[in-house]
Design a protein around this motif. Structure first.
Motif, PDB file in Angstrom:
ATOM      1  N   ILE A 133     -12.237  55.920  39.957  1.00 43.33           N
ATOM      2  CA  ILE A 133     -13.080  56.064  38.763  1.00 43.33           C
ATOM      3  C   ILE A 133     -14.196  55.026  38.791  1.00 43.33           C
ATOM      4  N   SER A 171     -12.388  56.233  30.631  1.00 50.12           N
ATOM      5  CA  SER A 171     -11.250  57.026  31.117  1.00 50.12           C
ATOM      6  C   SER A 171     -10.022  56.145  31.274  1.00 50.12           C
ATOM      7  N   THR A 172      -8.931  56.481  30.566  1.00 47.94           N
ATOM      8  CA  THR A 172      -7.686  55.746  30.787  1.00 47.94           C
ATOM      9  C   THR A 172      -7.131  56.121  32.159  1.00 47.94           C
ATOM     10  N   ALA A 173      -6.464  55.159  32.785  1.00 46.57           N
ATOM     11  CA  ALA A 173      -5.936  55.420  34.130  1.00 46.57           C
ATOM     12  C   ALA A 173      -4.788  54.476  34.435  1.00 46.57           C
ATOM     13  N   THR A 208      -9.360  61.492  37.964  1.00 42.71           N
ATOM     14  CA  THR A 208     -10.236  60.664  38.795  1.00 42.71           C
ATOM     15  C   THR A 208     -11.596  60.456  38.151  1.00 42.71           C
ATOM     16  N   VAL A 210      -4.765  61.620  32.808  1.00 42.54           N
ATOM     17  CA  VAL A 210      -4.613  61.211  34.204  1.00 42.54           C
ATOM     18  C   VAL A 210      -5.657  61.973  35.007  1.00 42.54           C
ATOM     19  N   TYR A 224      -7.465  50.466  32.177  1.00 41.96           N
ATOM     20  CA  TYR A 224      -6.098  50.345  32.703  1.00 41.96           C
ATOM     21  C   TYR A 224      -5.152  50.173  31.515  1.00 41.96           C
ATOM     22  N   ASN A 274      -2.312  53.726  38.031  1.00 40.40           N
ATOM     23  CA  ASN A 274      -2.236  54.039  39.460  1.00 40.40           C
ATOM     24  C   ASN A 274      -0.842  54.571  39.794  1.00 40.40           C
ATOM     25  N   PRO A 305     -13.069  52.762  34.086  1.00 39.99           N
ATOM     26  CA  PRO A 305     -11.625  52.965  33.937  1.00 39.99           C
ATOM     27  C   PRO A 305     -11.036  51.986  32.918  1.00 39.99           C
ATOM     28  N   PHE A 357      -6.155  55.668  41.183  1.00 43.12           N
ATOM     29  CA  PHE A 357      -6.940  56.322  40.139  1.00 43.12           C
ATOM     30  C   PHE A 357      -7.980  55.375  39.539  1.00 43.12           C
ATOM     31  N   ASN A 358      -7.591  54.138  39.256  1.00 40.44           N
ATOM     32  CA  ASN A 358      -8.559  53.194  38.694  1.00 40.44           C
ATOM     33  C   ASN A 358      -9.698  52.923  39.670  1.00 40.44           C
TER      34      ASN A 358
END
Length: 454
Positions: free
Chosen positions: A344, A331-333, A315, A313, A353, A335, A351, A340-341
């Motif tokens: 990034i 990067s996994t994300a 940014t 988790v 999702y 919200n 990102p 957050f998505n």
């Protein structure tokens, strides 16, 4: 007396038999007529019904419905463009804001909905017109879900390049348990604007309704979206507030997301929206032994770490630092209370999702590095964690690095969790356990996947 009754009784019997025979004839004729109507298509949606009785030349003689639809579509499209131009002019005038909103809601959207509805009439038929009912389809009543789940046969009637005769759209098995929410999510006008319901979609995803069905509506975006900053600026600068739809967040701008604000709306990675603090991560020494520096980890495999996954988790700061070193990180994300998505992506990074529930969308033995921090803690079920770790192993290439960054749990549980990480028999390059609090401990490690010549 008995003799005089005999002729009358015989006559009555004859009449009764005649009525019975006539009744049977009526039934036979009715069934025959119904069969002919059915064959002609009266009881199904059959566009050739008129041709069945009148012939192709007698139907719509001198009238082509496709040409008429094309004329209406052209008219509506021109009107739609004109209305959009007027809307853009009204946005510049604050005094006309009320009329602009009226025009958009009461005129422009209905016109666009009518336009897309007419376009649907011109779409080719999907499949052969017959949908084979599957058991899962019967679970749902919303037509759009049923159409999505139904197998789609190849139009050419042959094997496609996937090597299959039909395509099956997929949904998560827990969608059945969240039928009401899923049907709400799939309730929209085809071709029109989707509802602003990404939070409903995320609720479905994290509860196991993942993957979600695809939708045939237009996603919403900020009406005042600004072009992103150049990449040399975007990595370490908060994005423009206007590039995020804030309607489903507690905050309404990036400044509100500061770790100092108790009403920021999220609890994970506190302070990760403060770029000055983020700049210090993984590049400056701290007092904690469990904090490894990027340069030290990359030195284990000099020149061999090119692509990787940040499973956590945040940014996108880890990906930003790695990008400066010519390493591409996905990067996994989710919200979880904050965009957050969005941040990034607006920083110029990638990102993904994704939830814990799903298999990683990467092929086997492709990643040079998997880095995990801030997501998997001592709350996670051991069986779930086992599946996740083996999926990491699947996508990590031989010689690739697994960087466990500040994993923490209760002291009494550490033995169970360390076994989970050690069971794959990776080579230990770094392995540090340090106290976090009186009852909790940290684990940080860098492990190398061994070659498997099997």
């Amino acid at each position: 007396m008995g003799r005089s009754c005999f002729p009358r009784c015989g006559f009555a019997r004859i009449i009764a038999w005649l009525q019975l025979v006539l009744g049977i004839l009526v039934i036979v004729v009715s069934i025959s007529s119904l069969f002919r109507f059915y064959s002609a298509g009266f009881f199904v949606h059959n566009e050739d019904i008129c041709r069945h009785f009148y012939g192709p030349k007698d139907v719509y003689q001198g009238f082509d419905i496709n040409d008429r639809i094309a004329e209406v579509l052209t008219t509506i499209e021109n009107l739609h463009k004109k209305l959009e131009m007027n809307l853009q002019q009204m946005e510049k005038s604050k005094t006309r804001l009320e009329y602009k909103n009226y025009l958009e809601v009461e005129v422009l959207r209905p016109v666009y909905s009518a336009y897309t509805a007419l376009k649907q009439l011109r779409l080719p038929k999907i499949g052969n017109g017959t949908v084979k009912e599957e058991s899962l389809i019967d679970t749902f009543t919303t037509e759009e879900i049923r159409k999505y789940i139904a197998p789609k046969e190849n139009r050419i009637g042959k094997i496609n390049f996937y090597g299959t005769e039909k395509i099956y759209n997929t949904i998560g098995h827990a969608c059945v348990l969240m039928k009401k929410e899923l049907e709400e999510y799939m309730d929209y006008d085809i071709g029109s604007y989707c509802k602003d319901d990404w939070n409903l979609a995320q609720k479905l995803m994290v509860n196991g309704c993942d993957p979600l069905p695809q939708r045939r509506c237009l996603t919403r975006a900020s009406k005042v979206y600004q072009k992103p900053y150049p990449i040399n600026e975007s990595l370490w600068k908060l994005p423009d507030d206007r590039n995020v739809r804030w309607g489903n967040y507690q905050c309404r701008n990036f400044g509100c997301l500061s770790g100092k604000n108790p009403k920021r709306g999220y609890t994970k990675c506190i302070g990760c929206f403060e770029m000055e603090k983020e700049k210090l991560k993984w590049v400056t020494n701290t007092s904690l032994q469990v904090d490894f520096l990027i340069r030290d980890v990359l030195a284990i495999k000099p020149g061999q770490i090119r692509i990787g996954l940040d499973y956590g988790v945040g940014t996108g700061t880890f990906a930003a630092r790695m990008r400066e070193l010519n390493v591409t990180i996905v990067s996994t994300a989710l919200n979880l209370g904050a965009p957050f998505n969005e941040i990034i992506a607006l920083r110029g990074l990638i990102p993904l999702y994704a939830t814990l529930n799903q298999r990683l969308p990467f092929f086997d033995n492709t990643m040079d590095l998997i880095h995990t921090t801030g997501f998997l803690d001592g709350w996670i079920d051991l069986l779930l964690m086992d599946f996740i770790i083996f999926d990491w192993d699947r996508v990590l290439r031989p010689g690739g690095l697994l960087w466990i960054d500040r994993f923490f749990c209760n002291k009494k549980d550490m033995e169970d969790y360390t076994y989970m990480f050690q069971q794959l028999r990776y080579k230990k390059h770094k392995w540090v356990i340090a106290p976090k609090s009186q009852h909790q401990v940290y684990l940080s490690a860098v492990l190398e996947k061994p070659p498997r010549a099997i």
